[in-house]
Design a protein around this motif. Structure first.
Motif, PDB file in Angstrom:
ATOM      1  N   GLN A 103      -1.288  11.703  11.260  1.00 31.35           N
ATOM      2  CA  GLN A 103      -0.746  12.636  10.266  1.00 31.35           C
ATOM      3  C   GLN A 103      -1.624  13.874  10.160  1.00 31.35           C
ATOM      4  O   GLN A 103      -1.137  15.006  10.161  1.00 31.35           O
ATOM      5  CB  GLN A 103      -0.632  11.970   8.906  1.00 31.35           C
ATOM      6  CG  GLN A 103      -0.038  12.890   7.833  1.00 31.35           C
ATOM      7  CD  GLN A 103      -0.147  12.301   6.442  1.00 31.35           C
ATOM      8  OE1 GLN A 103      -1.188  11.779   6.052  1.00 31.35           O
ATOM      9  NE2 GLN A 103       0.948  12.375   5.681  1.00 31.35           N
ATOM     10  N   ARG A 104      -2.949  13.665  10.094  1.00 29.06           N
ATOM     11  CA  ARG A 104      -3.867  14.811  10.008  1.00 29.06           C
ATOM     12  C   ARG A 104      -3.801  15.649  11.279  1.00 29.06           C
ATOM     13  O   ARG A 104      -3.803  16.885  11.219  1.00 29.06           O
ATOM     14  CB  ARG A 104      -5.303  14.323   9.764  1.00 29.06           C
ATOM     15  CG  ARG A 104      -5.538  13.769   8.369  1.00 29.06           C
ATOM     16  CD  ARG A 104      -7.018  13.589   8.076  1.00 29.06           C
ATOM     17  NE  ARG A 104      -7.597  12.497   8.858  1.00 29.06           N
ATOM     18  CZ  ARG A 104      -7.638  11.245   8.452  1.00 29.06           C
ATOM     19  NH1 ARG A 104      -7.132  10.897   7.291  1.00 29.06           N
ATOM     20  NH2 ARG A 104      -8.197  10.320   9.211  1.00 29.06           N
ATOM     21  N   LYS A 110      -2.856   7.332   9.870  1.00 31.79           N
ATOM     22  CA  LYS A 110      -3.479   8.327   8.981  1.00 31.79           C
ATOM     23  C   LYS A 110      -4.073   9.469   9.802  1.00 31.79           C
ATOM     24  O   LYS A 110      -3.941  10.645   9.437  1.00 31.79           O
ATOM     25  CB  LYS A 110      -4.550   7.669   8.116  1.00 31.79           C
ATOM     26  CG  LYS A 110      -3.993   6.705   7.076  1.00 31.79           C
ATOM     27  CD  LYS A 110      -5.110   6.047   6.267  1.00 31.79           C
ATOM     28  CE  LYS A 110      -4.532   5.110   5.218  1.00 31.79           C
ATOM     29  NZ  LYS A 110      -5.598   4.434   4.432  1.00 31.79           N
ATOM     30  N   ASP A 145       4.365   5.603   2.078  1.00 33.09           N
ATOM     31  CA  ASP A 145       4.826   6.998   2.045  1.00 33.09           C
ATOM     32  C   ASP A 145       4.545   7.706   3.372  1.00 33.09           C
ATOM     33  O   ASP A 145       5.337   8.551   3.810  1.00 33.09           O
ATOM     34  CB  ASP A 145       4.153   7.756   0.897  1.00 33.09           C
ATOM     35  CG  ASP A 145       4.613   7.264  -0.471  1.00 33.09           C
ATOM     36  OD1 ASP A 145       5.676   6.618  -0.553  1.00 33.09           O
ATOM     37  OD2 ASP A 145       3.904   7.530  -1.466  1.00 33.09           O
ATOM     38  N   LEU A 146       3.432   7.340   3.996  1.00 35.15           N
ATOM     39  CA  LEU A 146       3.080   7.927   5.287  1.00 35.15           C
ATOM     40  C   LEU A 146       4.104   7.542   6.359  1.00 35.15           C
ATOM     41  O   LEU A 146       4.554   8.395   7.137  1.00 35.15           O
ATOM     42  CB  LEU A 146       1.684   7.465   5.695  1.00 35.15           C
ATOM     43  CG  LEU A 146       1.177   7.859   7.088  1.00 35.15           C
ATOM     44  CD1 LEU A 146       1.183   9.368   7.259  1.00 35.15           C
ATOM     45  CD2 LEU A 146      -0.218   7.301   7.312  1.00 35.15           C
ATOM     46  N   ASN A 175       0.850  -1.196   0.000  1.00 33.43           N
ATOM     47  CA  ASN A 175       0.000   0.000   0.000  1.00 33.43           C
ATOM     48  C   ASN A 175       0.886   1.245   0.000  1.00 33.43           C
ATOM     49  O   ASN A 175       1.357   1.680   1.055  1.00 33.43           O
ATOM     50  CB  ASN A 175      -0.918   0.005   1.229  1.00 33.43           C
ATOM     51  CG  ASN A 175      -1.935  -1.126   1.197  1.00 33.43           C
ATOM     52  OD1 ASN A 175      -3.035  -0.970   0.696  1.00 33.43           O
ATOM     53  ND2 ASN A 175      -1.551  -2.286   1.745  1.00 33.43           N
ATOM     54  N   LYS A 176       1.094   1.800  -1.187  1.00 35.11           N
ATOM     55  CA  LYS A 176       2.054   2.890  -1.350  1.00 35.11           C
ATOM     56  C   LYS A 176       1.723   4.105  -0.492  1.00 35.11           C
ATOM     57  O   LYS A 176       2.623   4.742   0.073  1.00 35.11           O
ATOM     58  CB  LYS A 176       2.145   3.316  -2.813  1.00 35.11           C
ATOM     59  CG  LYS A 176       3.275   4.325  -3.066  1.00 35.11           C
ATOM     60  CD  LYS A 176       3.396   4.690  -4.516  1.00 35.11           C
ATOM     61  CE  LYS A 176       4.611   5.592  -4.749  1.00 35.11           C
ATOM     62  NZ  LYS A 176       4.609   6.803  -3.900  1.00 35.11           N
ATOM     63  N   ASP A 177       0.440   4.450  -0.382  1.00 35.27           N
ATOM     64  CA  ASP A 177       0.079   5.621   0.420  1.00 35.27           C
ATOM     65  C   ASP A 177       0.516   5.442   1.875  1.00 35.27           C
ATOM     66  O   ASP A 177       1.027   6.372   2.501  1.00 35.27           O
ATOM     67  CB  ASP A 177      -1.435   5.864   0.367  1.00 35.27           C
ATOM     68  CG  ASP A 177      -1.879   6.408  -0.982  1.00 35.27           C
ATOM     69  OD1 ASP A 177      -1.011   6.815  -1.777  1.00 35.27           O
ATOM     70  OD2 ASP A 177      -3.099   6.416  -1.242  1.00 35.27           O
ATOM     71  N   TYR A 178       0.316   4.242   2.391  1.00 40.20           N
ATOM     72  CA  TYR A 178       0.711   3.968   3.772  1.00 40.20           C
ATOM     73  C   TYR A 178       2.233   3.928   3.895  1.00 40.20           C
ATOM     74  O   TYR A 178       2.799   4.429   4.870  1.00 40.20           O
ATOM     75  CB  TYR A 178       0.095   2.657   4.233  1.00 40.20           C
ATOM     76  CG  TYR A 178       0.290   2.367   5.706  1.00 40.20           C
ATOM     77  CD1 TYR A 178      -0.261   3.198   6.679  1.00 40.20           C
ATOM     78  CD2 TYR A 178       1.007   1.251   6.126  1.00 40.20           C
ATOM     79  CE1 TYR A 178      -0.090   2.931   8.030  1.00 40.20           C
ATOM     80  CE2 TYR A 178       1.175   0.971   7.476  1.00 40.20           C
ATOM     81  CZ  TYR A 178       0.623   1.821   8.423  1.00 40.20           C
ATOM     82  OH  TYR A 178       0.804   1.559   9.764  1.00 40.20           O
ATOM     83  N   GLN A 184       7.240   9.495   6.624  1.00 39.12           N
ATOM     84  CA  GLN A 184       7.150  10.830   7.222  1.00 39.12           C
ATOM     85  C   GLN A 184       7.300  10.796   8.739  1.00 39.12           C
ATOM     86  O   GLN A 184       7.382  11.844   9.378  1.00 39.12           O
ATOM     87  CB  GLN A 184       5.812  11.469   6.855  1.00 39.12           C
ATOM     88  CG  GLN A 184       5.639  11.728   5.366  1.00 39.12           C
ATOM     89  CD  GLN A 184       4.271  12.288   5.044  1.00 39.12           C
ATOM     90  OE1 GLN A 184       3.760  13.159   5.762  1.00 39.12           O
ATOM     91  NE2 GLN A 184       3.664  11.798   3.981  1.00 39.12           N
TER      92      GLN A 184
END
Length: 245
Positions: free
Chosen positions: A172-173, A169, A55-56, A50-53, A59
């Motif tokens: 991060q927000r 997620k 990348d998260l 899961n690329k989005d995760y 960070q």
């Protein structure tokens, strides 16, 4: 010794539990925003797919090796990590620091009855902690009002128990809006803090087979555990690539 150990693309911080807590306390004193992740093989494999995760996670300010599988993988890759740093133990260390220095802690996640019991037990165990507030985990995690509610309490530490990937997620927000504070996903730790779930016996922890203990207690975890052979397979692939370089 390397400060960062990369396992399937995830950069783990090569620190002991004591070193993690020292670094986290310093950042807390400096009023820095800190995104802390405790990652086990299951999280690493989820990130791989899961690329989005993925990348998260890159960070994050710190990624702790939560799981003996991570430590053994590091040794297999000839880049040994100093020690396993269980997420639960890191959370307890943060609560101890908060108690010692009267820091503000916000608890968010789990069912309403569970979080209520967890907070009450924290008050008994660490009476000098300043409870900034608490909220159960059954709400729209995209709701900005909850982030504003947590921010308004000015917490030094936010413990988020949604389970991955939702907790990271949300963190991060939250940190995008907050001005300071340590935020860390703690998975099912509130169940243990509440007293509803018991940790594995010390002898089980000593031999690093908590996963087997949890599987015996909760056979439904089988599907989650089935990722371990796939993780080992990927580690063998990474080791081969390193050798071929």
């Amino acid at each position: 010794m390397q400060n960062k150990i990369t396992i399937l693309g995830i950069p783990f911080d090569n620190m002991t539990r004591k070193e993690f807590l020292k670094a986290l306390y310093q950042r807390m004193e400096d009023k820095q925003k800190t995104f802390l992740v405790t990652a086990n093989p299951e999280i690493v494999m989820f990130a791989k797919d899961n690329k989005d995760y993925f990348d998260l996670l890159l960070q994050a300010d710190f990624i702790a090796p939560d799981g003996i599988g991570i430590v053994r993988a590091s040794k297999a890759l000839n880049t040994p990590i100093k020690e396993r740093v269980p997420g639960f133990e890191l959370m307890i260390g943060l609560l101890e620091l908060a108690n010692l220095h009267q820091k503000r802690v916000y608890f968010i996640g789990a069912k309403e009855d569970i979080i209520g019991l967890a907070v009450e037990n924290v008050k008994k165990e660490w009476p000098s902690i300043r409870i900034a507030g608490s909220h159960h985990g059954y709400f729209d995690h995209n709701d900005p009002a909850i982030i504003e509610q947590v921010k308004a309490t000015k917490p030094d530490i936010v413990l988020v128990a949604f389970g991955f990937p939702r907790q990271e997620k949300w963190i991060q927000r939250y940190l995008n809006e907050a001005s300071y504070g340590i935020a860390v996903g703690v998975g099912g730790s509130f169940d243990v803090l509440s007293g509803k779930v018991k940790r594995a016996p010390s002898i089980v922890q000593r031999f690093h087979v908590e996963w087997l203990y949890r599987l015996m207690k909760e056979p439904s975890r089988y599907k989650r555990m089935s990722v371990l052979p796939l993780f080992l397979k990927e580690i063998r692939k990474q080791r081969k690539k390193v050798k071929d370089l």
